[in-house]
Design a protein around this motif. Structure first.
Motif: not given
Length: 170
Positions: A128-147
């Motif tokens: 859902x985050x990928x779809x909402x922010x128009x990001x790849x799954x890997x980008x979502x996971x990397x940003x979440x981990x870093x945050x």
């Protein structure tokens, strides 16, 4: 040791034990409860007390040990309340910590802030985050981990600072 001997050799120290417990715990009810518990333990071990030469010192040591255990337990509970686990979910934390975490999230870089808010506050699924922010799954996971790592690191710094203040190490 019978009840009369116990009263004459151990129970006579109850007021000293209470004052000592109160000086360690501050709260009068906690001190009273502690002395009651120590007296019960001493009564239960009354036969072993016969072999102890300085019963007053032993009773006071029991009070000190029990008070230290209680203080340590209280500190552990307090420390546990400040621990940030994987996946910050705001409703699991007290208001002050919730507000602090929200401020720390607000200070994150934009993508990390959005991803963390959607995942940990709004509880969106990764897809859902990928779809909402128009990001790849890997980008979502990397940003979440870093945050999460950044928030965890900042909370650890705050926690370490508070711990030093409590312990008087400035």
């Amino acid at each position: 040791m019978n009840q009369d001997i116990f009263k004459k050799t151990v129970f006579v120290f109850k007021d000293k034990m209470y004052r000592f417990a109160k000086s360690l715990l501050v709260d009068t009810d906690d001190a009273y409860d502690l002395v009651q518990e120590v007296m019960m333990k001493l009564w239960q071990m009354r036969e072993e007390l016969m072999a102890i030469a300085n019963k007053e010192a032993f009773a006071m040591r029991c009070v000190r040990n029990e008070a230290m255990n209680r203080l340590k337990h209280a500190k552990v509970v307090q420390l546990h309340q400040h621990t940030l686990t994987e996946g910050v979910v705001a409703e699991h934390y007290p208001a002050m910590t919730k507000e602090l975490i929200q401020r720390l999230i607000a200070a994150l870089p934009e993508k990390q802030k959005m991803v963390m808010h959607l995942r940990d506050i709004e509880e969106y699924e990764i897809a859902e985050i990928c779809e909402t922010l128009d990001l790849e799954e890997s980008a979502v996971r990397v940003n979440l981990t870093r945050a999460r790592q950044r928030i965890k690191g900042q909370l650890q710094k705050i926690f370490d600072y508070e711990k030093r203040q409590i312990n008087g190490n400035g």
